[in-house]
Design an enzyme around this catalytic site. Structure first.
Site, PDB file in Angstrom:
ATOM      1  N   HIS A 124     -38.384 -38.362   8.141  1.00  0.00           N
ATOM      2  CA  HIS A 124     -37.585 -38.852   7.021  1.00  0.00           C
ATOM      3  C   HIS A 124     -37.825 -38.067   5.732  1.00  0.00           C
ATOM      4  O   HIS A 124     -37.439 -38.511   4.653  1.00  0.00           O
ATOM      5  CB  HIS A 124     -37.874 -40.334   6.781  1.00  0.00           C
ATOM      6  CG  HIS A 124     -37.428 -41.210   7.901  1.00  0.00           C
ATOM      7  ND1 HIS A 124     -37.939 -42.472   8.125  1.00  0.00           N
ATOM      8  CD2 HIS A 124     -36.517 -40.998   8.890  1.00  0.00           C
ATOM      9  CE1 HIS A 124     -37.361 -43.002   9.191  1.00  0.00           C
ATOM     10  NE2 HIS A 124     -36.493 -42.129   9.669  1.00  0.00           N
ATOM     11  N   ASN A 249     -49.695 -51.653  16.936  1.00  0.00           N
ATOM     12  CA  ASN A 249     -48.986 -52.149  15.756  1.00  0.00           C
ATOM     13  C   ASN A 249     -49.313 -53.619  15.553  1.00  0.00           C
ATOM     14  O   ASN A 249     -49.426 -54.379  16.510  1.00  0.00           O
ATOM     15  CB  ASN A 249     -47.462 -51.997  15.932  1.00  0.00           C
ATOM     16  CG  ASN A 249     -46.706 -52.348  14.669  1.00  0.00           C
ATOM     17  OD1 ASN A 249     -46.815 -51.660  13.666  1.00  0.00           O
ATOM     18  ND2 ASN A 249     -45.939 -53.428  14.706  1.00  0.00           N
TER      19      ASN A 249
END
Length: 276
Positions: A124, A249
């Site tokens: 990104h 996570n």
């Protein structure tokens, strides 16, 4: 002392990694929360706050553009001063072992590089660079920060809560007098060199990551809920190719049902126990 739970996490992740030689690592905001940079989503993958400004609003709405730059001006120093977390250092160590085929991050903070990781694919983009949307010239964010401070001195002493990706919470402020920076080369519109919501990942960057995935024998996801498609698509492609997938996570992810190993733990704790 390592707790029993940490010992089990370490064992599970080490055993998963043992037979692998080319691991595609995909990281998200959970790697940087311990560096003081907040994430966007909660443990269920839902937004914690209003969604970030879209590309369409940034370029098409002067008020939204000024609001973005004012908040970013106040929030940027905390990103610039942030230090890598245990997760960043653990992944740099894993790369040193020679089994990482690619380290692809959805983060824009550059902390993987500060921890020593090399050849990182910044999916990104990077917040420490600014690009002109007219002439495509780029310049360091630090240079722009000085320009903004000189022309908006009343904003230099503001304190605000840190928000994700170099943003700051400045609700209730009047942004109409904020002087937005323009390109010194052509006076065009400047934008952080990151992929905004509503934009696509640049195709060369996507193809680089896609090729790295083809050259890999497994995928390790660290600190990402995978709710954003730009990252999730690599995990889905890995599953379709029959590659083993491990996810580290805190909370639910979009690909939990695709993973052969899911570790619900803070990224730095899990990786340090397993790798360092």
């Amino acid at each position: 002392m390592t707790s029993v739970a940490e010992s089990e996490i370490a064992t599970d992740l080490r055993e998963w990694l043992t037979p692998l030689r080319r691991v595609f690592v995909l990281t998200g905001a959970g790697c940087s929360t311990q560096s003081g940079i907040p994430d966007y989503r909660d443990g269920d993958g839902q937004w914690k706050r209003a969604q970030p400004v879209t590309y369409q609003a940034f370029v098409g709405d002067p008020a939204a553009n000024a609001r973005y730059w004012a908040r970013s001006f106040v929030g940027w120093p905390r990103v610039a001063q942030a230090q890598p977390s245990r997760a960043h250092f653990a992944l740099a160590h894993l790369q040193e072992r020679g089994i990482v085929s690619a380290l692809v991050t959805q983060n824009v903070d550059g902390l993987h590089q500060r921890a020593g990781s090399e050849a990182v694919i910044d999916l990104h983009g990077r917040l420490d660079a600014v690009v002109c949307l007219s002439c495509s010239s780029t310049r360091p964010r630090a240079e722009l920060q000085a320009w903004i401070a000189e022309r908006n001195p009343e904003w230099t002493s503001l304190e605000a809560a840190t928000a994700p990706d170099g943003d700051a919470d400045l609700e209730g402020r009047d942004f109409s007098s904020f002087r937005v920076p323009a390109c010194p080369e052509c006076a065009g519109m400047l934008k952080p060199d990151v992929v905004f919501f509503g934009e696509n990942v640049p195709r060369p960057r996507y193809l680089q990551a896609q090729q790295a995935l083809r050259d890999s024998d497994a995928v390790l996801v660290v600190g990402s809920s995978l709710m954003v498609y730009s990252g999730y698509r690599f995990v889905r492609a890995a599953h379709e190719a029959g590659l083993p997938i491990a996810i580290v996570n805190r909370g639910r992810t979009r690909a939990d049902d695709l993973a052969s190993l899911k570790i619900d733990a803070e990224a730095g704790t899990a990786l340090t126990a397993a790798l360092l």
